[in-house]
Design a protein around this motif. Structure first.
Motif: not given
Length: 455
Positions: A170-194
């Motif tokens: 959940s976030f408040i955006p800052n879309p005017n800056k193309a250099t900015d980004s949003i990071f969504i942490k994902m499930d580590d069970i999936l990550g470790e499996d990959i």
């Protein structure tokens, strides 16, 4: 494109005659703005037959709104996400689906898994109130990312995804800056499996990975009225500011250097990502549409017509009385034909600005797109914005050259029954809207003005 065998010759003859007559008239008088159906006469001192110039702007206009059945939303290079609610245009939600692959499936055997997440890089597009909080959730797609029986994905397309949430933010955006980004942490069970499958060589190729992980769906929260944002979705893995799923790992080798590494999983080709754009007009003055042939007339929709990119909502302008110009004289030509219309005051703002141009298409009586509008010389004709310098932007208007359209209707042997469709230039990768006023009570009506020469 629909033309008849003899029309090109007729158009050429008319153009030549028009240029000749203009040359003669330029020796006599300068055209000026006039009232309805004004007639100028040029006597036989100059040419054998009299010439009359009529300025006609009393055409009846039938304005309405219809909805295209679908728009191609794959290959736009934009992940479009969010939810907005509007009293006039109802609710709109955009989710995104994508296939993801890596450039390499090699990880050092000494590596240690760290984490996995999705990086969404802004491309600066936004619509709506960006001061509000939005929530995105990630889901695993459970079917192959391929269109069904067609070549493209559309705004009405969707793919099945698992109900389990792989990650959310959940976030408040800052879309005017193309250099900015949003990071969504994902499930580590999936990550470790990959990670483990790559290290153990269970995943060596793109095909191996796509058998295991078919793709990702990003779904916005729809409970609030907030905004729609655009994120960069390029098919080139090493492009700066690209969005990707990122797998982090480290290699501990007892030196002082940074031992953190990552593998990016990006969209392999532009056609492997698309946006599903859903709308609900049921509680609005426009209402739902039975099909794409249904037209909601302006007198039933607050004396306005509506265009919304992304959803298929489209303004339609029909001028049935153009054909009656042919009754004035057998020998005549259109010097100019200008269509003008006004955006409704208060319907545009910083997050929904008026576009400098709008695309104009010719449609038939069933709202099927036939071609893009052209002028009498065959050049593409668009609607151009003219902004008046007044405090309240009350006199902004669009102007369209309809000379080719008028001539085609006049000199066709059959009743073409054509109309005009007004849409955004890039109507597949955004959700902006424009409201066109057609209101006799405010003197803001869609108007066609034709300068017509008889000879």
């Amino acid at each position: 494109m629909i033309f008849y065998d003899k029309q090109p010759d007729i158009f050429a003859l008319k153009r030549n005659m028009k240029h000749y007559i203009i040359g003669v008239l330029s020796l006599i008088f300068v055209f000026s703005c006039t009232t309805d159906d004004t007639v100028y006469e040029v006597g036989s001192d100059f040419i054998e037959n009299n010439i009359q110039l009529r300025v006609i702007d009393t055409f009846a206009v039938k304005a309405g709104t219809f909805k295209l059945d679908s728009l191609i939303t794959s290959s736009t290079n934009r992940i479009l996400l969010g939810n907005v609610k509007d009293e006039t245009l109802g609710s709109l939600t955009s989710k995104s689906y994508m296939q993801l692959v890596a450039n390499t499936f090699t990880i050092d055997a000494r590596a240690v898994y760290d984490s996995i997440g999705f990086v969404l890089n802004y491309d600066t597009y936004y619509y709506g109130d960006t001061t509000k909080v939005q929530t995105y959730k990630l889901h695993r797609i459970t079917e192959t990312v391929e269109p069904k029986d067609v070549d493209n994905f559309y705004n009405t397309s969707s793919l099945v995804y698992d109900a389990a949430v792989l990650g959310q933010t959940s976030f408040i955006p800052n879309p005017n800056k193309a250099t900015d980004s949003i990071f969504i942490k994902m499930d580590d069970i999936l990550g470790e499996d990959i990670f483990t499958k790559i290290v153990d060589n269970d995943i060596n190729t793109t095909d191996d990975f796509l058998q295991y992980f078919k793709g990702l769906a990003i779904v916005p929260d729809i409970s609030e009225n907030n905004h729609v944002l655009g994120f960069n979705a390029q098919s080139t893995a090493n492009i700066t500011g690209n969005s990707s799923m990122r797998l982090y790992y480290s290699i501990n080798d007892d030196d002082s250097e940074d031992n953190s590494y990552y593998v990016d999983f990006t969209i392999p080709s532009a056609d492997k990502q698309f946006n599903e754009i859903q709308t609900d007009l049921s509680n609005t003055i426009i209402g739902d549409f039975v099909d794409n042939e249904e037209i909601k007339l302006s007198e039933n929709t607050n004396n306005s017509i509506y265009t919304q990119a992304g959803s298929g909502l489209t303004s339609r302008i029909e001028i049935p009385s153009i054909k009656k110009l042919a009754e004035i004289s057998e020998n005549a030509t259109t010097l100019s034909a200008i269509l003008t219309f006004n955006p409704l005051k208060g319907s545009f703002n910083k997050s929904n600005p008026l576009p400098n141009t709008l695309s104009v298409y010719v449609v038939d009586h069933k709202n099927r797109i036939l071609k893009q509008l052209t002028d009498i010389d065959g050049n593409v004709a668009a609607a151009f914005l003219f902004e008046e310098e007044d405090e309240f932007s009350e006199n902004n208007y669009y102007s369209v050259d309809l000379s080719g359209f008028v001539e085609e209707i006049l000199f066709s042997d059959i009743n073409l029954n054509y109309a005009l469709m007004i849409q955004y230039d890039n109507f597949s990768n955004n959700v902006n809207n424009i409201v066109i006023e057609h209101n006799p009570n405010t003197n803001k009506e869609i108007k066609l003005s034709v300068k017509y020469l008889t000879y």
